[in-house]
Design a protein around this motif. Structure first.
Motif, PDB file in Angstrom:
ATOM      1  N   GLN A 187      33.817  35.223  41.782  1.00  0.00           N
ATOM      2  CA  GLN A 187      33.723  36.590  41.282  1.00  0.00           C
ATOM      3  C   GLN A 187      32.531  37.317  41.895  1.00  0.00           C
ATOM      4  O   GLN A 187      32.646  38.469  42.337  1.00  0.00           O
ATOM      5  CB  GLN A 187      33.560  36.583  39.760  1.00  0.00           C
ATOM      6  N   ALA A 188      31.398  36.643  41.885  1.00  0.00           N
ATOM      7  CA  ALA A 188      30.199  37.247  42.462  1.00  0.00           C
ATOM      8  C   ALA A 188      30.393  37.508  43.944  1.00  0.00           C
ATOM      9  O   ALA A 188      29.944  38.536  44.476  1.00  0.00           O
ATOM     10  CB  ALA A 188      28.997  36.331  42.225  1.00  0.00           C
ATOM     11  N   ALA A 189      31.077  36.589  44.633  1.00  0.00           N
ATOM     12  CA  ALA A 189      31.331  36.775  46.061  1.00  0.00           C
ATOM     13  C   ALA A 189      32.206  38.002  46.305  1.00  0.00           C
ATOM     14  O   ALA A 189      31.955  38.772  47.238  1.00  0.00           O
ATOM     15  CB  ALA A 189      32.009  35.526  46.634  1.00  0.00           C
ATOM     16  N   ALA A 190      33.227  38.204  45.476  1.00  0.00           N
ATOM     17  CA  ALA A 190      34.096  39.372  45.637  1.00  0.00           C
ATOM     18  C   ALA A 190      33.310  40.661  45.446  1.00  0.00           C
ATOM     19  O   ALA A 190      33.534  41.651  46.153  1.00  0.00           O
ATOM     20  CB  ALA A 190      35.262  39.298  44.645  1.00  0.00           C
ATOM     21  N   ALA A 191      32.374  40.649  44.490  1.00  0.00           N
ATOM     22  CA  ALA A 191      31.554  41.847  44.245  1.00  0.00           C
ATOM     23  C   ALA A 191      30.629  42.137  45.422  1.00  0.00           C
ATOM     24  O   ALA A 191      30.485  43.287  45.846  1.00  0.00           O
ATOM     25  CB  ALA A 191      30.755  41.661  42.963  1.00  0.00           C
TER      26      ALA A 191
ATOM     27  N   ASN B  79      31.515  45.896  52.383  1.00  0.00           N
ATOM     28  CA  ASN B  79      32.659  46.312  53.211  1.00  0.00           C
ATOM     29  C   ASN B  79      32.971  47.803  53.153  1.00  0.00           C
ATOM     30  O   ASN B  79      34.022  48.243  53.627  1.00  0.00           O
ATOM     31  CB  ASN B  79      33.908  45.496  52.844  1.00  0.00           C
ATOM     32  N   GLY B  80      32.079  48.575  52.561  1.00  0.00           N
ATOM     33  CA  GLY B  80      32.340  50.007  52.450  1.00  0.00           C
ATOM     34  C   GLY B  80      32.660  50.448  51.048  1.00  0.00           C
ATOM     35  O   GLY B  80      32.909  51.632  50.805  1.00  0.00           O
ATOM     36  N   GLY B  81      32.675  49.476  50.101  1.00  0.00           N
ATOM     37  CA  GLY B  81      32.872  49.828  48.699  1.00  0.00           C
ATOM     38  C   GLY B  81      34.237  49.539  48.133  1.00  0.00           C
ATOM     39  O   GLY B  81      34.618  50.100  47.101  1.00  0.00           O
ATOM     40  N   PHE B  82      35.016  48.608  48.755  1.00  0.00           N
ATOM     41  CA  PHE B  82      36.364  48.309  48.287  1.00  0.00           C
ATOM     42  C   PHE B  82      36.406  46.920  47.646  1.00  0.00           C
ATOM     43  O   PHE B  82      36.145  45.916  48.308  1.00  0.00           O
ATOM     44  CB  PHE B  82      37.370  48.371  49.442  1.00  0.00           C
ATOM     45  N   LEU B  83      36.728  46.874  46.354  1.00  0.00           N
ATOM     46  CA  LEU B  83      36.830  45.599  45.643  1.00  0.00           C
ATOM     47  C   LEU B  83      38.216  45.009  45.854  1.00  0.00           C
ATOM     48  O   LEU B  83      39.227  45.658  45.562  1.00  0.00           O
ATOM     49  CB  LEU B  83      36.563  45.798  44.147  1.00  0.00           C
ATOM     50  N   MET B  84      38.254  43.777  46.363  1.00  0.00           N
ATOM     51  CA  MET B  84      39.518  43.084  46.605  1.00  0.00           C
ATOM     52  C   MET B  84      39.499  41.748  45.887  1.00  0.00           C
ATOM     53  O   MET B  84      38.550  40.981  46.040  1.00  0.00           O
ATOM     54  CB  MET B  84      39.722  42.834  48.104  1.00  0.00           C
TER      55      MET B  84
ATOM     56  N   ALA C  12      45.759  48.330  50.646  1.00  0.00           N
ATOM     57  CA  ALA C  12      46.725  48.934  49.724  1.00  0.00           C
ATOM     58  C   ALA C  12      46.498  48.470  48.290  1.00  0.00           C
ATOM     59  O   ALA C  12      46.830  49.173  47.336  1.00  0.00           O
ATOM     60  CB  ALA C  12      48.148  48.595  50.166  1.00  0.00           C
ATOM     61  N   LYS C  13      45.931  47.268  48.132  1.00  0.00           N
ATOM     62  CA  LYS C  13      45.682  46.726  46.800  1.00  0.00           C
ATOM     63  C   LYS C  13      44.223  46.857  46.369  1.00  0.00           C
ATOM     64  O   LYS C  13      43.882  46.523  45.227  1.00  0.00           O
ATOM     65  CB  LYS C  13      46.072  45.243  46.770  1.00  0.00           C
ATOM     66  N   ALA C  14      43.368  47.301  47.263  1.00  0.00           N
ATOM     67  CA  ALA C  14      41.930  47.359  46.973  1.00  0.00           C
ATOM     68  C   ALA C  14      41.606  48.512  46.018  1.00  0.00           C
ATOM     69  O   ALA C  14      42.316  49.506  45.941  1.00  0.00           O
ATOM     70  CB  ALA C  14      41.142  47.511  48.266  1.00  0.00           C
TER      71      ALA C  14
END
Length: 579
Positions: A407-411, A417-422, A436-438
């Protein structure tokens, strides 16, 4: 008249001969069948055997087409209790040839089935009991030579993992019936495979398209190898790490040690062999300061030029005292809060946002709810039941909130990456599919500012150990005292290191965690903090994996990597270029 009698006699002889030929052909065919298939089971046993036969499964491939899991043909042996003439002799002979079969347990199952058959009184049913699944051809020949009536063989198949422990926590494992019990194997069953098998729609493994993962097996081997080195070198209890593509959310590699071999999944039941990246929840220490700075910048209440007074080295809040680990005892800028890992500076930022805003930001970043990926195994974050200002203060520098490292890695990936949570994925996908899913969670200028600060930390701050030349690395350390019996214990640490590269246009995030690493006197003196262990392992991983993943070295510093920071006068080029 005489001729007519002779003709009739010839016809009768021919008819008798034809009848004998038919009988002979039938007997010959039966003998050939018995020779080729000497152990054909009864109808009832065949039904039971087919009902217990293993399911077909698709191959699992890495992103480059390398096989990570596949089915192979095997043979399983069973017996029909109703056709046994001497149970004791049969059990004794079978266990002599198959020594890993528990004789007393087999005898109990045979007796139970015979008693069941006796009560039902169905003389046509001879019953069915498995003796041993997945025997070798040599064992099959030895069992056949025993000549025990009621013994049969079934063509079967089993799951094999040619790379052993590699990606064990990702792939998972199957049981004796080839049903997924963990990891991607269990995920595959949930997509409908189990139903297709049960209804007989799948007749062979080639009917199934392979499942292609996001994993790069080459990087997976390298990551595990470096973690194993760190585990031994720093005498840690456990270690784990992952490589995440920040542009797609793909997990390129993930390992957690100690691990297990999915070919022998019984070891996975050991509590020490959990997937620490997905299932473990930990206080992530100062890596959480990346969230705090991103929150402060994105709010518009602070800029990279904001300053924070840390003189005195202590922040008093009620009865609580917040101390610095390496205090500067002066007024510091926002980038210095990060490079000096200032608890006081982080706390003041979070207080400036307030408790509701802090909670809302962390929820937006996916840190307050369970993260769901393709892996069935996941963990719920441990969130304070009553969130007050003191909770916001401590969480700002990584204490008081426990999350799964993935979870922390995704944040952090979203920050870079420009502000996109995936949501991280273990399946291969394109950047377009990911976008498309971000979910946009940060302004682009916030992301640029954080990339600048993370790069600065690799040049001037605690991330120097992972600053591999020519790859323009940036990152953050995190050291947290473990909570034992409700109290923090100073000499039992959980360390984290997160690094992204290249910081002018991030592609990969590298994460390393270590559980209770010990100081190596010749290298760090008495330090067991993150920079001296997780940071070193991360640097070794980047140096080894970057060429494998095609990450090109930058022999010349990138031109104008942070234009907004130049415009704001936040730095000179030499600060982040390391020149």
């Amino acid at each position: 008249m005489f001729r007519l009698a002779i003709d009739r006699s010839r016809a009768r002889v021919g008819l008798v001969g034809l009848a004998f030929a038919a009988v002979f052909a039938t007997l010959s065919g039966r003998l050939v069948t018995m020779a080729l298939f000497p152990d054909e089971p009864s109808t009832s046993a065949q039904r039971a055997a087919n009902g217990g036969a293993t399911s077909f499964r698709p191959d699992i491939l890495d992103r480059n087409g390398e096989v990570m899991a596949t089915d192979i043909r095997t043979v399983s042996v069973f017996l029909e209790p109703g056709n046994l003439t001497d149970v004791d002799e049969a059990v004794e002979l079978l266990t002599a040839v198959l020594p890993d079969v528990d004789g007393s347990e087999l005898r109990k199952r045979i007796d139970a089935k015979r008693e069941s058959l006796r009560k039902r009184g169905n003389k046509r049913d001879s019953g069915f009991v498995w003796v041993r699944r997945d025997i070798t051809p040599k064992q099959q020949a030895e069992v056949h030579r025993l000549g025990i009536p009621g013994i049969g063989f079934l063509q079967d198949h089993k799951r094999v993992y040619p790379n052993g422990t590699a990606a064990a926590h990702i792939i998972g494992a199957t049981n004796l019936d080839n049903a997924g019990i963990a990891g991607i194997e269990k995920y595959i069953d949930k997509t409908g495979l189990k139903d297709l098998n049960s209804f007989g729609f799948i007749e062979k493994a080639t009917d199934l398209a392979p499942v292609q993962l996001s994993i790069d097996l080459r990087a997976q081997h390298a990551l595990r190898d470096e973690l194993a080195w760190g585990l031994s070198h720093y005498s840690a209890k456990a270690a784990a790490g992952m490589i995440l593509d920040v542009t797609t959310g793909e997990v390129i590699a993930l390992a957690s040690l100690p691990d297990f071999d999915p070919n022998n999944p019984a070891d996975a039941l050991n509590p020490d062999r959990i997937n620490r990246m997905n299932v473990g929840v930990y206080e992530m220490g100062s890596t959480f300061k990346a969230m705090t700075l991103a929150m402060a910048l994105d709010s518009g209440k602070f800029t990279v030029n904001s300053t924070f007074d840390t003189r005195g080295g202590v922040l008093n809040w009620g009865r609580q005292k917040i101390h610095e680990y390496h205090g500067t005892n002066r007024v510091i800028t926002m980038p210095e809060v990060f490079t000096h890992s200032s608890n006081i500076g982080s706390a003041k930022m979070a207080l400036g946002i307030g408790v509701p805003g802090h909670k809302a930001f962390l929820r937006k970043m996916g840190l307050l709810d369970r993260m769901r990926t393709e892996l069935p195994e996941s963990a719920e974050p441990i969130v304070p039941p009553r969130w007050t200002e003191i909770n916001t203060i401590t969480i700002a520098f990584g204490h008081g909130l426990a999350v799964a490292p993935i979870q922390a890695a995704a944040a952090v990936a979203a920050i870079s990456n420009g502000g996109f949570l995936m949501t991280p994925t273990f399946l291969k996908r394109t950047e377009e599919e990911a976008k498309a899913k971000a979910t946009p969670v940060l302004a682009p200028q916030t992301s640029e500012a954080m990339r600048f600060i993370m790069r600065l930390n690799a040049v001037e701050g605690s991330a120097k150990k992972a600053s591999i030349p020519y790859y323009y690395v940036g990152g953050k350390t995190g050291t947290a005292e473990k909570v034992i019996n409700g109290r923090y214990v100073k000499n039992r640490l959980f360390t984290t290191f997160m690094a992204a590269a290249p910081m002018n246009k991030p592609k990969y995030l590298f994460v390393t965690i270590m559980d209770e690493p010990q100081a190596v006197a010749a290298e760090s003196g008495s330090y067991a903090t993150a920079a001296w262990n997780s940071g070193v392992v991360t640097g070794r991983t980047i140096a080894r994996v970057a060429p494998i993943l095609g990450l090109p070295p930058q022999f010349e510093p990138p031109q104008n990597p942070f234009p907004l920071m130049v415009k704001l006068g936040a730095y000179h080029a030499t600060q982040v270029d390391g020149r």
